[in-house]
Design a protein around this motif. Structure first.
Motif, PDB file in Angstrom:
ATOM      1  N   VAL A   3      11.121  45.968 -52.118  1.00  0.00           N
ATOM      2  CA  VAL A   3      12.257  46.249 -51.244  1.00  0.00           C
ATOM      3  C   VAL A   3      12.437  47.759 -51.104  1.00  0.00           C
ATOM      4  N   LEU A   4      12.691  48.223 -49.875  1.00  0.00           N
ATOM      5  CA  LEU A   4      13.043  49.619 -49.631  1.00  0.00           C
ATOM      6  C   LEU A   4      14.495  49.676 -49.167  1.00  0.00           C
ATOM      7  N   VAL A   5      15.278  50.540 -49.808  1.00  0.00           N
ATOM      8  CA  VAL A   5      16.683  50.743 -49.439  1.00  0.00           C
ATOM      9  C   VAL A   5      16.773  52.062 -48.689  1.00  0.00           C
ATOM     10  N   ALA A   6      17.175  52.006 -47.400  1.00  0.00           N
ATOM     11  CA  ALA A   6      17.132  53.196 -46.547  1.00  0.00           C
ATOM     12  C   ALA A   6      18.391  53.286 -45.679  1.00  0.00           C
ATOM     13  N   PRO A   7      19.553  53.555 -46.281  1.00  0.00           N
ATOM     14  CA  PRO A   7      20.793  53.639 -45.496  1.00  0.00           C
ATOM     15  C   PRO A   7      21.095  55.052 -45.019  1.00  0.00           C
ATOM     16  N   ASP A   8      21.964  55.143 -44.027  1.00  0.00           N
ATOM     17  CA  ASP A   8      22.606  56.389 -43.640  1.00  0.00           C
ATOM     18  C   ASP A   8      23.860  56.546 -44.502  1.00  0.00           C
ATOM     19  N   LYS A   9      24.571  57.654 -44.319  1.00  0.00           N
ATOM     20  CA  LYS A   9      25.852  57.839 -45.002  1.00  0.00           C
ATOM     21  C   LYS A   9      26.851  56.796 -44.504  1.00  0.00           C
ATOM     22  N   PHE A  10      27.844  56.504 -45.328  1.00  0.00           N
ATOM     23  CA  PHE A  10      29.008  55.725 -44.930  1.00  0.00           C
ATOM     24  C   PHE A  10      30.117  56.759 -44.756  1.00  0.00           C
ATOM     25  N   LYS A  11      30.264  57.262 -43.534  1.00  0.00           N
ATOM     26  CA  LYS A  11      31.046  58.472 -43.281  1.00  0.00           C
ATOM     27  C   LYS A  11      32.453  58.360 -43.858  1.00  0.00           C
ATOM     28  N   GLY A  12      32.839  59.370 -44.594  1.00  0.00           N
ATOM     29  CA  GLY A  12      34.166  59.418 -45.187  1.00  0.00           C
ATOM     30  C   GLY A  12      34.262  58.785 -46.545  1.00  0.00           C
ATOM     31  N   THR A  13      33.202  58.081 -46.979  1.00  0.00           N
ATOM     32  CA  THR A  13      33.259  57.409 -48.277  1.00  0.00           C
ATOM     33  C   THR A  13      32.034  57.673 -49.146  1.00  0.00           C
ATOM     34  N   LEU A  14      30.829  57.520 -48.601  1.00  0.00           N
ATOM     35  CA  LEU A  14      29.610  57.642 -49.401  1.00  0.00           C
ATOM     36  C   LEU A  14      28.565  58.452 -48.655  1.00  0.00           C
ATOM     37  N   SER A  15      27.884  59.326 -49.373  1.00  0.00           N
ATOM     38  CA  SER A  15      26.705  59.970 -48.795  1.00  0.00           C
ATOM     39  C   SER A  15      25.589  58.938 -48.707  1.00  0.00           C
ATOM     40  N   ALA A  16      24.547  59.268 -47.962  1.00  0.00           N
ATOM     41  CA  ALA A  16      23.405  58.349 -47.862  1.00  0.00           C
ATOM     42  C   ALA A  16      22.793  58.097 -49.231  1.00  0.00           C
ATOM     43  N   GLU A  17      22.727  59.137 -50.062  1.00  0.00           N
ATOM     44  CA  GLU A  17      22.162  58.978 -51.400  1.00  0.00           C
ATOM     45  C   GLU A  17      23.032  58.069 -52.255  1.00  0.00           C
ATOM     46  N   GLU A  18      24.354  58.244 -52.182  1.00  0.00           N
ATOM     47  CA  GLU A  18      25.261  57.386 -52.950  1.00  0.00           C
ATOM     48  C   GLU A  18      25.193  55.943 -52.462  1.00  0.00           C
ATOM     49  N   ALA A  19      25.097  55.755 -51.145  1.00  0.00           N
ATOM     50  CA  ALA A  19      24.987  54.408 -50.598  1.00  0.00           C
ATOM     51  C   ALA A  19      23.694  53.736 -51.058  1.00  0.00           C
ATOM     52  N   LEU A 289      10.913  43.542 -47.655  1.00  0.00           N
ATOM     53  CA  LEU A 289      12.237  43.684 -47.057  1.00  0.00           C
ATOM     54  C   LEU A 289      12.644  45.153 -47.026  1.00  0.00           C
ATOM     55  N   VAL A 290      13.324  45.547 -45.938  1.00  0.00           N
ATOM     56  CA  VAL A 290      13.985  46.851 -45.853  1.00  0.00           C
ATOM     57  C   VAL A 290      15.477  46.609 -45.670  1.00  0.00           C
ATOM     58  N   ILE A 291      16.290  47.308 -46.444  1.00  0.00           N
ATOM     59  CA  ILE A 291      17.745  47.233 -46.312  1.00  0.00           C
ATOM     60  C   ILE A 291      18.251  48.589 -45.844  1.00  0.00           C
ATOM     61  N   THR A 292      18.953  48.589 -44.724  1.00  0.00           N
ATOM     62  CA  THR A 292      19.566  49.816 -44.235  1.00  0.00           C
ATOM     63  C   THR A 292      21.067  49.606 -44.142  1.00  0.00           C
ATOM     64  N   GLY A 293      21.787  50.611 -43.641  1.00  0.00           N
ATOM     65  CA  GLY A 293      23.233  50.472 -43.539  1.00  0.00           C
ATOM     66  C   GLY A 293      23.876  51.743 -43.056  1.00  0.00           C
ATOM     67  N   GLU A 294      25.153  51.627 -42.676  1.00  0.00           N
ATOM     68  CA  GLU A 294      25.961  52.767 -42.273  1.00  0.00           C
ATOM     69  C   GLU A 294      27.426  52.348 -42.317  1.00  0.00           C
ATOM     70  N   VAL A 321      14.287  42.770 -42.249  1.00  0.00           N
ATOM     71  CA  VAL A 321      15.238  43.867 -42.393  1.00  0.00           C
ATOM     72  C   VAL A 321      16.656  43.318 -42.407  1.00  0.00           C
ATOM     73  N   ALA A 322      17.524  43.957 -43.186  1.00  0.00           N
ATOM     74  CA  ALA A 322      18.933  43.585 -43.262  1.00  0.00           C
ATOM     75  C   ALA A 322      19.783  44.847 -43.193  1.00  0.00           C
ATOM     76  N   VAL A 323      21.004  44.699 -42.660  1.00  0.00           N
ATOM     77  CA  VAL A 323      21.934  45.819 -42.529  1.00  0.00           C
ATOM     78  C   VAL A 323      23.199  45.506 -43.308  1.00  0.00           C
ATOM     79  N   LEU A 324      23.613  46.445 -44.156  1.00  0.00           N
ATOM     80  CA  LEU A 324      24.898  46.363 -44.846  1.00  0.00           C
ATOM     81  C   LEU A 324      25.773  47.471 -44.280  1.00  0.00           C
ATOM     82  N   ALA A 325      26.960  47.115 -43.786  1.00  0.00           N
ATOM     83  CA  ALA A 325      27.825  48.089 -43.125  1.00  0.00           C
ATOM     84  C   ALA A 325      29.208  48.102 -43.749  1.00  0.00           C
ATOM     85  N   GLY A 326      29.894  49.235 -43.570  1.00  0.00           N
ATOM     86  CA  GLY A 326      31.283  49.279 -43.994  1.00  0.00           C
ATOM     87  C   GLY A 326      32.115  48.317 -43.165  1.00  0.00           C
TER      88      GLY A 326
END
Length: 371
Positions: A3-19, A289-294, A321-326
């Motif tokens: 599995v690869l985890v490749a999210p963007d930042k969750f603006k206002g709450t988490l940086s991409a690295e923290e996510a 699987l790739v998991i991304t998010g924002e 691929v799956a997306v996890l979002a705020g």
């Protein structure tokens, strides 16, 4: 599973690295036997510096530079080594961003990109062979003139004196001399990551589209558009480069065009630049699987923001691929998309984002069967 985890930042709450860390931790709670890799992502805007440095194993450094209105700011940049050479990563929001100027002081007639040029020079001290300049979210509308002056170009009025800072001063521009541009800039390649394709001038240009959010009145917009048109004419006259209609030249108040003219830069969509820099296609080869998010998955997400950029590249490779979002304001039928706000409520999604994202990832992992 791999599995690869490749999210963007969750603006206002988490940086991409923290996510990425939160998603990986939750997934491993549910599936401790899986092999998981984290690659924080971005699209050229705020957060791209952290994403690239984290993904490529570089380091962040700090330089004191001029803010948009001349006040000093401490701005970070990145140096990423690779195969005996290095790449500098400069995010213009750190030096010339709108967030650096209180709303009551916003003034694109006076705001300058000089600090971005100073940040480029600070990075040049480390001898990089290439630069990635991430642009967007600027307080400026000066066409990159301040940046150009910082790296050694001379922008002169009719009497031979340097023009001052800001978009309005471009109306006084009579001559451009690039003979003194720092040789370290001339000798390096520049790649610009941006997420808009606006031209420099006109109804879809930098001033008309983005000037009002930087504090420009309707009269200011007319003046600034005229100033950028004059600037482009002098550029064409003195250095033979026409940037008036170039897609992306209007990004960041015309900084995109300035980087083309003074640094020989190539402009590309930010998500493509980041994917190439982190070797995304190579990283996903053979994955399950790739998991991304924002933070907010909305209509804009479908037009090429980070999460959909990852989704489309992953699908082309034939990988799930799956997306996890705020929160999710749209729900495409063909996309596996989970929302923290829908699952836990918006308050928890905002106030307890790390734990909520970790829990959402754990639930996603627990519900998935191995291939």
């Amino acid at each position: 599973m791999r599995v690869l985890v490749a999210p963007d930042k969750f603006k206002g709450t988490l940086s991409a690295e923290e996510a990425a860390r939160a998603i990986a931790a939750g997934w491993m709670r549910a599936r401790p036997g899986d092999e998981i890799e984290q690659v924080p992502m971005a699209d050229g805007g705020e957060g791209t510096l952290e994403a690239l440095v984290a993904a490529l194993g570089g380091e962040r450094k700090t330089a004191r530079v001029s803010g948009p209105l001349g006040d000093p700011v401490d701005a970070e940049y990145g140096i990423v080594p690779s195969d005996g050479v290095s790449t500098a990563v400069v995010e213009m929001t750190r030096a010339s961003g709108l967030a650096l100027v209180p709303e009551r002081r916003r003034n694109p007639l006076r705001a300058s990109t000089r600090g971005t040029g100073e940040l480029i020079l600070a990075a040049a001290e480390h001898g990089p062979s290439s630069f990635i300049v991430c642009i967007g979210g600027s307080a400026t509308n000066d066409g990159g003139a301040g940046m150009a002056q910082a790296i050694g170009a001379r922008l002169l009025d009719a009497e031979g004196a340097e023009i001052g800072p800001g978009g309005e001063e471009l109306l006084r521009l009579a001559h451009i001399d690039v003979s003194s541009v720092d040789p370290r800039i001339r000798g390096a390649s520049f790649l610009v990551a941006c997420d808009v394709d606006n031209p420099l001038v006109g109804p879809n240009g930098a001033s008309a589209v983005y000037g009002p959010q930087k504090g420009a009145s309707p009269n200011d917009v007319v003046l600034l558009d005229r100033a950028l048109g004059h600037y482009a004419a002098v550029l064409h006259q003195d250095i033979g480069i026409d940037i008036r209609e170039t897609p992306g030249a209007g990004a960041a108040g015309g900084l995109g065009g300035g980087l083309i003219a003074f640094a020989g830069a190539r402009l590309r969509p930010g998500i493509e630049v980041v994917m190439e820099a982190v070797g995304f296609q190579e990283r996903i080869a053979g994955l399950d699987l790739v998991i991304t998010g924002e933070g907010s998955f909305d209509a804009q997400s479908l037009r090429g923001k980070t999460a959909m950029g990852v989704v489309e590249a992953t699908r082309r490779a034939g990988i799930a691929v799956a997306v996890l979002a705020g929160r999710a304001e749209v729900q495409p039928d063909d996309l596996e998309l989970l929302s923290m706000a829908e699952r836990f409520g918006l308050d928890r999604a905002m106030e307890d984002a790390r734990a909520a994202l970790e829990e959402l990832a754990a639930e996603a992992g627990a519900s998935r069967e191995a291939p």
